[in-house]
Design a protein around this motif. Structure first.
Motif, PDB file in Angstrom:
ATOM      1  N   UNK A 157       0.820  -1.213   0.000  1.00 32.65           N
ATOM      2  CA  UNK A 157       0.000   0.000   0.000  1.00 32.65           C
ATOM      3  C   UNK A 157       0.854   1.264   0.000  1.00 32.65           C
ATOM      4  N   UNK A 158       1.992   1.235   0.685  1.00 26.83           N
ATOM      5  CA  UNK A 158       2.853   2.414   0.730  1.00 26.83           C
ATOM      6  C   UNK A 158       3.458   2.717  -0.636  1.00 26.83           C
ATOM      7  N   UNK A 159       3.822   1.665  -1.366  1.00 31.57           N
ATOM      8  CA  UNK A 159       4.321   1.854  -2.731  1.00 31.57           C
ATOM      9  C   UNK A 159       3.237   2.488  -3.605  1.00 31.57           C
ATOM     10  N   UNK A 160       2.019   1.994  -3.483  1.00 34.43           N
ATOM     11  CA  UNK A 160       0.913   2.545  -4.265  1.00 34.43           C
ATOM     12  C   UNK A 160       0.728   4.028  -3.950  1.00 34.43           C
ATOM     13  N   UNK A 161       0.745   4.379  -2.675  1.00 32.15           N
ATOM     14  CA  UNK A 161       0.575   5.779  -2.279  1.00 32.15           C
ATOM     15  C   UNK A 161       1.683   6.656  -2.861  1.00 32.15           C
ATOM     16  N   UNK A 162       2.925   6.172  -2.808  1.00 36.86           N
ATOM     17  CA  UNK A 162       4.051   6.963  -3.300  1.00 36.86           C
ATOM     18  C   UNK A 162       3.949   7.193  -4.798  1.00 36.86           C
ATOM     19  N   UNK A 163       3.588   6.150  -5.542  1.00 37.15           N
ATOM     20  CA  UNK A 163       3.496   6.316  -7.000  1.00 37.15           C
ATOM     21  C   UNK A 163       2.322   7.210  -7.394  1.00 37.15           C
ATOM     22  N   UNK A 164       1.273   7.231  -6.576  1.00 39.63           N
ATOM     23  CA  UNK A 164       0.172   8.168  -6.827  1.00 39.63           C
ATOM     24  C   UNK A 164       0.665   9.609  -6.769  1.00 39.63           C
ATOM     25  N   UNK A 165       1.579   9.872  -5.865  1.00 43.54           N
ATOM     26  CA  UNK A 165       2.105  11.231  -5.695  1.00 43.54           C
ATOM     27  C   UNK A 165       2.986  11.632  -6.875  1.00 43.54           C
ATOM     28  N   UNK A 166       3.756  10.679  -7.389  1.00 42.61           N
ATOM     29  CA  UNK A 166       4.774  11.007  -8.387  1.00 42.61           C
ATOM     30  C   UNK A 166       4.274  10.971  -9.830  1.00 42.61           C
ATOM     31  N   UNK A 167       3.721   9.834 -10.287  1.00 42.73           N
ATOM     32  CA  UNK A 167       3.480   9.741 -11.733  1.00 42.73           C
ATOM     33  C   UNK A 167       2.414   8.731 -12.160  1.00 42.73           C
ATOM     34  N   UNK A 168       1.673   8.146 -11.236  1.00 41.40           N
ATOM     35  CA  UNK A 168       0.730   7.086 -11.596  1.00 41.40           C
ATOM     36  C   UNK A 168      -0.691   7.460 -11.175  1.00 41.40           C
ATOM     37  N   UNK A 169      -1.631   7.258 -12.096  1.00 40.82           N
ATOM     38  CA  UNK A 169      -3.054   7.358 -11.777  1.00 40.82           C
ATOM     39  C   UNK A 169      -3.638   5.940 -11.807  1.00 40.82           C
ATOM     40  N   UNK A 170      -4.276   5.544 -10.736  1.00 41.74           N
ATOM     41  CA  UNK A 170      -4.896   4.227 -10.645  1.00 41.74           C
ATOM     42  C   UNK A 170      -6.408   4.353 -10.832  1.00 41.74           C
ATOM     43  N   UNK A 171      -6.984   3.331 -11.464  1.00 38.06           N
ATOM     44  CA  UNK A 171      -8.432   3.282 -11.662  1.00 38.06           C
ATOM     45  C   UNK A 171      -8.970   1.969 -11.121  1.00 38.06           C
ATOM     46  N   UNK A 172     -10.160   2.038 -10.550  1.00 33.70           N
ATOM     47  CA  UNK A 172     -10.759   0.846  -9.976  1.00 33.70           C
ATOM     48  C   UNK A 172     -12.201   0.684 -10.409  1.00 33.70           C
ATOM     49  N   UNK A 173     -12.633  -0.561 -10.507  1.00 28.99           N
ATOM     50  CA  UNK A 173     -14.032  -0.863 -10.801  1.00 28.99           C
ATOM     51  C   UNK A 173     -14.628  -1.545  -9.577  1.00 28.99           C
ATOM     52  N   UNK A 174     -15.801  -1.100  -9.189  1.00 26.10           N
ATOM     53  CA  UNK A 174     -16.468  -1.657  -8.013  1.00 26.10           C
ATOM     54  C   UNK A 174     -17.800  -2.279  -8.400  1.00 26.10           C
ATOM     55  N   UNK A 175     -18.212  -3.253  -7.603  1.00 28.12           N
ATOM     56  CA  UNK A 175     -19.524  -3.895  -7.751  1.00 28.12           C
ATOM     57  C   UNK A 175     -20.217  -3.801  -6.400  1.00 28.12           C
ATOM     58  N   UNK A 176     -21.269  -3.034  -6.374  1.00 29.35           N
ATOM     59  CA  UNK A 176     -22.006  -2.803  -5.125  1.00 29.35           C
ATOM     60  C   UNK A 176     -21.058  -2.385  -3.995  1.00 29.35           C
TER      61      UNK A 176
END
Length: 278
Positions: A157-176
């Motif tokens: 999770x910390x890696x994900x947070x760091x890359x969000x700050x620098x250069x990555x946009x993440x997208x998610x799909x949810x069901x209910x």
């Protein structure tokens, strides 16, 4: 232990025993005189079995003279104008042996047969949105469930947070309200290109073409971000992912054999690319 990203001269490499390779991710012209020697020396010292380099055309002849061969290309990689070439050198005969070559060739053939067609609307029980820092823990859990291994620490999770700050946009799909699928846009803002990557759909949700829906939303976001070229490096034996990109108008750019540690083993990867039409 994951491989590490670091500088070699003025260029950027990703290397280590996890993928058992050196990946020259960003070449700098200042290293022209020494780069091939540096890569060879590092590979020999660490016992790596492959070197792969992402290169502009002008330096390709030097790498070929040093024993590299072309495996793929991404047209428009550099600011939408010029091609990036991916060249590889195999330092171990076993790494060069492709055991699933017939399967890979069939995946490519099937993918190329898929024609572009308009995407139907997302069913109302699903929703897609850009992920935020608050989603990182749930995102890591999805990636942990989908991938036994992965070349970068997206299960952290910390890696994900760091890359969000620098250069990555993440997208998610949810069901209910439940997060069931993910993807990311790894942007190279200097060269105005973006890697469409990190697709992960939970097994129970894999019959709804959600990867294609995610890709559609990613493309809209990257058009707004003024990225000029979209590309991906997809698992070469995945019929679904290769067909997804081909059917969305991406062109095949070649196969990187025995290239990436993913899902518990070293796998070959296919390149697909597309110019931003807006």
């Amino acid at each position: 232990m994951y491989d590490k990203v670091e500088e070699i001269g003025y260029s950027t490499i990703h290397h280590g025993p996890y993928n058992n390779r050196i990946y020259l991710m960003a070449y700098n012209d200042k290293d022209e005189d020494h780069i091939t020697n540096w890569l060879d020396l590092l590979a020999n010292n660490r016992g790596y079995s492959k070197i792969i380099a992402k290169l502009p055309h002008k330096i390709v002849p030097k790498f070929i003279q040093s024993g590299f061969t072309k495996e793929g290309e991404i047209q428009g990689y550099y600011k939408g104008c010029s091609t990036c070439f991916l060249l590889s050198k195999y330092l171990d005969a076993n790494r060069l042996e492709v055991k699933d070559k017939l399967l890979i060739d069939n995946v490519i053939e099937v993918a190329k047969s898929k024609k572009y067609k308009d995407l139907p609307p997302l069913k109302p029980e699903f929703s897609i949105r850009q992920m935020t820092q608050a989603d990182a823990e749930n995102m890591a859990k999805v990636y942990q469930e989908v991938f036994e291994t992965y070349p970068f620490p997206i299960c952290d999770a910390e890696y994900i947070k760091q890359t969000m700050i620098t250069h990555v946009k993440y997208f998610g799909v949810t069901y209910q309200g439940e997060l069931i699928g993910l993807s990311s846009c790894e942007m190279n803002k200097e060269e105005q290109n973006v890697e469409m990557t990190d697709f992960a759909i939970l097994p129970k949700a894999r019959n709804y073409k959600l990867a294609k829906q995610l890709l559609h939303e990613m493309e809209k976001a990257m058009q707004e971000a003024q990225m000029k070229t979209f590309y991906t490096i997809a698992r070469a034996t995945s019929y679904a992912m290769n067909a997804t990109f081909s059917s969305m108008g991406y062109s095949f750019g070649g196969t990187l054999y025995n290239n990436t540690q993913i899902a518990g083993q070293i796998e070959s990867m296919n390149l697909w690319y597309k110019a931003n039409s807006v």
